[in-house]
Design a protein around this motif. Sequence first.
Motif, PDB file in Angstrom:
ATOM      1  N   LYS A 242      35.425  42.769  47.489  1.00  0.00           N
ATOM      2  CA  LYS A 242      35.075  42.220  46.844  1.00  0.00           C
ATOM      3  C   LYS A 242      35.678  43.016  45.149  1.00  0.00           C
ATOM      4  O   LYS A 242      36.500  44.154  45.074  1.00  0.00           O
ATOM      5  CB  LYS A 242      33.361  43.270  46.550  1.00  0.00           C
ATOM      6  CG  LYS A 242      32.887  43.726  44.927  1.00  0.00           C
ATOM      7  CD  LYS A 242      31.699  44.681  45.109  1.00  0.00           C
ATOM      8  CE  LYS A 242      31.029  45.070  43.942  1.00  0.00           C
ATOM      9  NZ  LYS A 242      30.322  43.609  43.134  1.00  0.00           N
ATOM     10  N   LYS A 243      35.545  42.426  44.285  1.00  0.00           N
ATOM     11  CA  LYS A 243      36.224  42.662  43.260  1.00  0.00           C
ATOM     12  C   LYS A 243      35.684  44.421  42.018  1.00  0.00           C
ATOM     13  O   LYS A 243      34.704  43.970  42.392  1.00  0.00           O
ATOM     14  CB  LYS A 243      36.585  41.559  42.269  1.00  0.00           C
ATOM     15  CG  LYS A 243      37.719  41.813  41.317  1.00  0.00           C
ATOM     16  CD  LYS A 243      37.436  40.464  39.650  1.00  0.00           C
ATOM     17  CE  LYS A 243      38.694  40.799  38.491  1.00  0.00           C
ATOM     18  NZ  LYS A 243      38.854  39.927  37.624  1.00  0.00           N
ATOM     19  N   LEU A 244      36.802  45.273  42.527  1.00  0.00           N
ATOM     20  CA  LEU A 244      35.646  46.332  42.176  1.00  0.00           C
ATOM     21  C   LEU A 244      36.018  47.139  40.849  1.00  0.00           C
ATOM     22  O   LEU A 244      37.247  46.189  40.140  1.00  0.00           O
ATOM     23  CB  LEU A 244      36.108  47.913  43.134  1.00  0.00           C
ATOM     24  CG  LEU A 244      36.449  47.390  44.933  1.00  0.00           C
ATOM     25  CD1 LEU A 244      36.980  48.806  45.252  1.00  0.00           C
ATOM     26  CD2 LEU A 244      35.118  47.325  44.749  1.00  0.00           C
ATOM     27  N   ASP A 245      34.986  47.346  40.566  1.00  0.00           N
ATOM     28  CA  ASP A 245      35.423  47.923  38.761  1.00  0.00           C
ATOM     29  C   ASP A 245      36.522  48.997  38.513  1.00  0.00           C
ATOM     30  O   ASP A 245      37.608  48.676  37.723  1.00  0.00           O
ATOM     31  CB  ASP A 245      34.413  49.705  38.343  1.00  0.00           C
ATOM     32  CG  ASP A 245      33.179  48.076  37.785  1.00  0.00           C
ATOM     33  OD1 ASP A 245      33.888  46.417  38.314  1.00  0.00           O
ATOM     34  OD2 ASP A 245      32.161  48.656  37.978  1.00  0.00           O
ATOM     35  N   LYS A 246      36.707  50.050  39.673  1.00  0.00           N
ATOM     36  CA  LYS A 246      37.772  50.926  40.037  1.00  0.00           C
ATOM     37  C   LYS A 246      38.544  51.160  41.259  1.00  0.00           C
ATOM     38  O   LYS A 246      37.297  51.054  42.558  1.00  0.00           O
ATOM     39  CB  LYS A 246      37.777  51.554  39.759  1.00  0.00           C
ATOM     40  CG  LYS A 246      38.761  53.110  39.481  1.00  0.00           C
ATOM     41  CD  LYS A 246      38.255  53.929  38.964  1.00  0.00           C
ATOM     42  CE  LYS A 246      39.795  55.507  38.818  1.00  0.00           C
ATOM     43  NZ  LYS A 246      39.412  56.591  38.066  1.00  0.00           N
ATOM     44  N   GLY A 247      39.820  50.964  41.694  1.00  0.00           N
ATOM     45  CA  GLY A 247      39.915  51.087  43.711  1.00  0.00           C
ATOM     46  C   GLY A 247      41.273  49.760  43.478  1.00  0.00           C
ATOM     47  O   GLY A 247      42.026  49.166  42.942  1.00  0.00           O
ATOM     48  N   VAL A 248      40.899  50.113  44.974  1.00  0.00           N
ATOM     49  CA  VAL A 248      42.290  48.647  45.188  1.00  0.00           C
ATOM     50  C   VAL A 248      41.274  47.608  46.427  1.00  0.00           C
ATOM     51  O   VAL A 248      40.685  48.092  46.628  1.00  0.00           O
ATOM     52  CB  VAL A 248      43.287  49.661  46.663  1.00  0.00           C
ATOM     53  CG1 VAL A 248      44.433  48.330  47.309  1.00  0.00           C
ATOM     54  CG2 VAL A 248      43.808  50.003  45.890  1.00  0.00           C
ATOM     55  N   TYR A 249      42.007  45.884  46.155  1.00  0.00           N
ATOM     56  CA  TYR A 249      41.156  44.703  46.687  1.00  0.00           C
ATOM     57  C   TYR A 249      42.310  43.969  46.496  1.00  0.00           C
ATOM     58  O   TYR A 249      43.367  43.881  45.956  1.00  0.00           O
ATOM     59  CB  TYR A 249      39.847  45.062  45.844  1.00  0.00           C
ATOM     60  CG  TYR A 249      40.014  44.712  44.440  1.00  0.00           C
ATOM     61  CD1 TYR A 249      40.127  43.164  43.261  1.00  0.00           C
ATOM     62  CD2 TYR A 249      39.850  45.681  43.466  1.00  0.00           C
ATOM     63  CE1 TYR A 249      40.252  43.599  41.706  1.00  0.00           C
ATOM     64  CE2 TYR A 249      40.440  45.958  42.047  1.00  0.00           C
ATOM     65  CZ  TYR A 249      40.431  44.648  41.322  1.00  0.00           C
ATOM     66  OH  TYR A 249      40.679  44.248  40.025  1.00  0.00           O
ATOM     67  N   ILE A 250      41.470  42.490  47.091  1.00  0.00           N
ATOM     68  CA  ILE A 250      41.825  42.001  47.583  1.00  0.00           C
ATOM     69  C   ILE A 250      41.122  40.442  45.605  1.00  0.00           C
ATOM     70  O   ILE A 250      40.155  39.887  45.770  1.00  0.00           O
ATOM     71  CB  ILE A 250      41.747  40.575  48.291  1.00  0.00           C
ATOM     72  CG1 ILE A 250      42.279  41.620  49.713  1.00  0.00           C
ATOM     73  CG2 ILE A 250      42.036  39.250  48.519  1.00  0.00           C
ATOM     74  CD1 ILE A 250      43.795  41.472  49.693  1.00  0.00           C
ATOM     75  N   ASP A 251      42.262  40.564  45.173  1.00  0.00           N
ATOM     76  CA  ASP A 251      42.165  39.142  44.283  1.00  0.00           C
ATOM     77  C   ASP A 251      42.606  37.862  44.373  1.00  0.00           C
ATOM     78  O   ASP A 251      43.525  37.981  44.021  1.00  0.00           O
ATOM     79  CB  ASP A 251      42.136  39.525  42.424  1.00  0.00           C
ATOM     80  CG  ASP A 251      41.913  39.131  41.679  1.00  0.00           C
ATOM     81  OD1 ASP A 251      40.905  38.309  42.039  1.00  0.00           O
ATOM     82  OD2 ASP A 251      42.246  39.177  40.559  1.00  0.00           O
TER      83      ASP A 251
END
Length: 452
Positions: A242-251
Amino acid sequence: MELENKNVLVLGLGVSGVSTTKALVKLGANVIVNDSKTEEDLKSNLKELEGLDVVYKLGNNDIKLGNIDLIVKSPGVPLTVPLLHKANELGIEVITDIELAYRIAKNPFVAITGTNGKTTTTTLIGELFKNCGKNCKVAGNIGVGLLWEVVNCEDKDIFVIETSSFQLESTKYFKPKVSVIINITPDHLKWHKSFENYINAKKKIFKKQGNADFTVLNYDDGILRNLEKEIKSNVIYFSQKKKLDKGVYIDGDYIVIDDGEVSKKVIKYKDIKIPGKHNVENSLAAVCVGWLMGVPIECIKETLYTFEGVEHRLEFVEEIDGIKFYNDSKGTNPDASIRAIEAINKPIILIAGGLDKGSEFDEFIKSFNGKVKALILLGETAEKIKGTAIRHGFNNIYIVDNMRKAVNKAFDISEKGDNVVLSPACASWDMYNSYEERGKDFKSEVEKLRGH
């Protein structure tokens, strides 16, 4: 915490017990060491304590507690042992080394827990800090005694510690600057008696944190995602999905750090050196910690490019006659071994089995999914896993007595292009003192195949 001239009982003389004993002596405590193992069993550990003024009570747990002020127990000693019941009746405090270390240290702690990935993530975070010039001590449940490191540290040292449910269960005031829970799946159910108790032990990693601290959680884990209402610190999520509003993620192809206003690409997730989807998860957790603790993105990127993983966790051992051997001895529960199976290409010849921790193996067998062509079993759970496999229609199974026979059987039935993987899905304590010892035995037996 004032320990000088206090009578402290160290219960259990493993790695943490040795470290704790040395530290307590240095701090001026009167130390009594108790272990149900004999002097002969503990010979190598006792050698590390030669010359120290310590009283030893070995061979049983029949010890009087009348003058004891504090008990520091090994994580591997259950709270249910009669000696600890007696301590509770007498009002004697019982803690583990991480609690004592926290009480006497002035340094920031980064604490990592989870069912799987703790050692890899802890080691990777340590590398992030070291590679950008921060003073860092990696310790805890990772094979290095924490307390001795604490009494010998400098004020600028950061402690990165792997914490197990056994260690966390006996904490009271432990409050890391950053806590991390990578994932939670059923494990150690014989010890904790229920999955709920196991989860509650893990949750103690954040229970004392406040609004100046951070808790890093895996958004993709439903149990962890629902903990936010219980947490008083700043929650930061990581996610592969999931693309998070704030944090670390895979895009797309990239790992991204997003502070809520600006997102910055770190590295293509496929460029992480350590293999497997589970190691993307571990890397995302480590990136969160690096970001929160001020590690520059360039340093994070370079570390992910070069970090080769840890011994006994999907460790490539050798290629013999076109057959590759992998040591995943740290796969001590079904979920960990499922991750190994997912990470290695087919065809796989899998060596599994060990101590029965109360786990079920249905999902483990289902994960074979055409990738595992043969299963070699040893240890206490061999028949249990075999029965589960047959129930799910997998019948190419061999049961052996020891690691030598397991490795030799794997080599005998393998062909060029096969991958032989030791990933036991069980603890090691039925046949070995540790998963490290089991992994070293596997590697030794693989080495003997050279020049077969």
